[in-house]
Design an enzyme around this catalytic site. Structure first.
Site, PDB file in Angstrom:
ATOM      1  CE  LYS A   1      -1.492   3.227  10.171  1.00 57.77           C
ATOM      2  NZ  LYS A   1      -0.725   2.966  11.398  1.00 57.77           N
TER       3      LYS A   1
ATOM      4  N   GLY B   1      -4.469  -2.393   5.624  1.00 55.42           N
ATOM      5  CA  GLY B   1      -3.952  -2.293   6.903  1.00 55.42           C
ATOM      6  C   GLY B   1      -2.969  -1.060   6.778  1.00 55.42           C
ATOM      7  CB  SER B   2      -0.264   0.286   8.741  1.00 58.77           C
ATOM      8  OG  SER B   2      -0.821   0.333   9.983  1.00 58.77           O
ATOM      9  CB  THR B   3       0.343  -0.768   2.987  1.00 57.59           C
ATOM     10  OG1 THR B   3      -0.947  -1.321   2.531  1.00 57.59           O
ATOM     11  CG2 THR B   3       1.249  -1.846   3.557  1.00 57.59           C
TER      12      THR B   3
END
Length: 487
Positions: free
Chosen positions: A224, A220-222
């Site tokens: 990014k 997920g957004s980790t």
């Protein structure tokens, strides 16, 4: 006749020398690797007959050997078994099975390691019974307990890993649900087989170490943080660089549309900076950025943090994966941690720890010392560098965005009174439109990092697609960081 005898003597001498070299090679050079070979059952059988050393964490014996009144002489006992099962594993001669650190450090615990050579000699000369060495772990019982309490009190399935950024020492490693290792250490064959079969049949897979192995997770957004690392390391971007800020983005060559979690734009305005895209955890600008960078650049950045490589802590980890991708649509998805990218909590903790440590990623490890039965230190393990993932000034720039995310962005539930925390949440979609996988990773204090942590919670934390990394995973990470910092 004399000539024939001479030839025969030479042949016999050659055979003797060959046998001497072969046996010496086996006993000296190959002994360690042969002993560690999982197919070598003799090593396992021998270790059942020895009083194994203890496994120690924070001065506490979490695994010990006690005398048994059966043919196996010794039985392992575990303190707070479900708290430590992720780490210790178990040992049982009835099952002819050994797992976890019991397996990874079997040579040391059974006294057969090269480091225990003089200990074995002393035991033979003095007539002592064989006894193994103890191992002292880097794990912090307070951090481990905080992780356990935070996860189990909420009924979460998932994992927690905490790391000391400057050394790579693992401070906590937990996979939930755990299991009672004592029930798998008993010598009652009927009882232990029934326990094992029940654990194997459990749909929650308590025997899996979700922290380092098992089925990997979309980060997920980790992820990014890696996309942004690739961007600013290229020299073409800074954290102040701006990207277009639409509310949605149609993937290249696809009808699939990406949206931000809010359903709207990433803040106000027609453009958004990379700093704010991290602070607010927006998907659209990260997808756009990933396509501009290309999958080769992102993969290279990911591998600098440890992706596509297994680590031995000494527990072996499954390699987190950033594969070669077929098209820009898949690359766009990986920009915000979806698609084909997969990770372990250990890897995501290493990501945060690397940023915290001025871009320098350390190899993770959890055994500090091997201690002989006479309390002498037989072996000490030292920190080692995996590699420089990012220049220090660039790591500081990402830290600023992560700190802003905790202060007034998407990760506010990781705040600690009086401590500046840097963090990044993740809310990952799962196959078949199932419950989200929820993440948090970060470190504290942001200006002098003592602990980096990664938390993953499966099945939406019981909230399906209603929960988020901020509401579910961040509070768990906060409690672990507070325990390490003594808050």
């Amino acid at each position: 006749m004399t000539k024939e005898l001479r030839r025969l003597s030479i042949v016999v001498l050659f055979m003797f020398l060959s046998l001497f070299v072969a046996t010496s090679w086996i006993q000296v050079v190959s002994a360690a690797s042969l002993n560690e070979n999982p197919l070598n059952r003799r090593t396992l059988y021998d270790s059942f007959e020895v009083q194994r050393g203890s496994i120690i964490a924070g001065g506490q014996e979490i695994a010990t050997s006690t005398a048994s009144n059966d043919i196996y002489a010794w039985q392992r006992q575990y303190a707070s078994p479900e708290l430590w099962s992720t780490v210790t594993g178990y040992m049982n001669p009835v099952l002819q099975s050994v797992t976890g650190l019991e397996q990874a450090m079997n040579q040391e615990l059974s006294g057969q390691a090269a480091s225990a050579f003089f200990q074995r000699i002393d035991q033979i000369i003095s007539g002592q019974d064989p006894r193994g060495s103890s191992i002292e772990l880097s794990l912090d019982p307070a951090a481990q307990q905080a992780a356990y309490d935070a996860m189990t009190s909420r009924g979460y399935t998932g994992a927690v890993v905490a790391i000391e950024p400057s050394t790579g020492r693992i401070l906590a490693m937990l996979s939930t649900p755990g299991y009672d290792t004592n029930q798998l250490a008993v010598h009652d064959s009927d009882a232990v087989n029934a326990t094992y079969d029940a654990l194997e049949a459990d749909a929650l897979e308590p025997l899996q170490n979700r922290a380092i192995a098992g089925d990997l997770y979309p980060p997920g957004s980790t992820f990014k943080l890696i996309t942004v690392s690739a961007a600013i390391a290229s020299g073409d971007y800074t954290m102040d660089s701006k990207l277009p800020n639409p509310a949605s983005y149609e993937l290249p060559g696809s009808s699939h549309v990406v949206r931000n979690a809010t359903g709207g734009t990433c803040g106000s305005g027609d453009e958004v900076t990379l700093h704010d895209a991290i602070r607010l955890s927006c998907n659209v600008p990260m997808a756009e950025l990933a396509v501009e960078l290309g999958d080769d650049a992102i993969r290279a950045a990911a591998e600098k943090y440890g992706f596509n490589q297994s680590f031995t802590t000494p527990l072996p980890s499954t390699a987190s994966s950033y594969p070669e991708l077929d098209d820009d649509a898949q690359t766009a998805l990986t920009g915000f941690g979806q698609g084909q990218v997969q990770a372990t909590p250990l890897q995501i903790a290493m990501l945060a720890a690397g940023i915290a440590n001025d871009g320098l990623v350390m190899n993770p490890w959890m055994v500090d010392d091997v201690i002989g039965s006479d309390l002498s230190v037989q072996q000490t393990f030292e920190p080692s560098q995996f590699g420089q993932a990012l220049d220090a000034d660039l790591a500081d720039a990402i830290t600023d965005a992560m700190t802003a995310s905790v202060q007034d962005g998407a990760a506010t539930n990781a705040r600690i009174d009086g401590v500046e925390v840097a963090g990044k949440t993740g809310t990952a979609e799962t196959p078949n439109d199932g419950p989200y996988t929820l993440w948090f990773t970060g470190f504290a204090p942001a200006d002098d990092p003592q602990v980096a942590v990664a938390v993953v919670v499966e099945d939406g934390g019981g909230q399906g697609q209603s929960g988020s990394g901020n509401t579910i995973a961040a509070p768990v990470a906060k409690e672990v960081m507070e325990a390490v910092l003594g808050r």
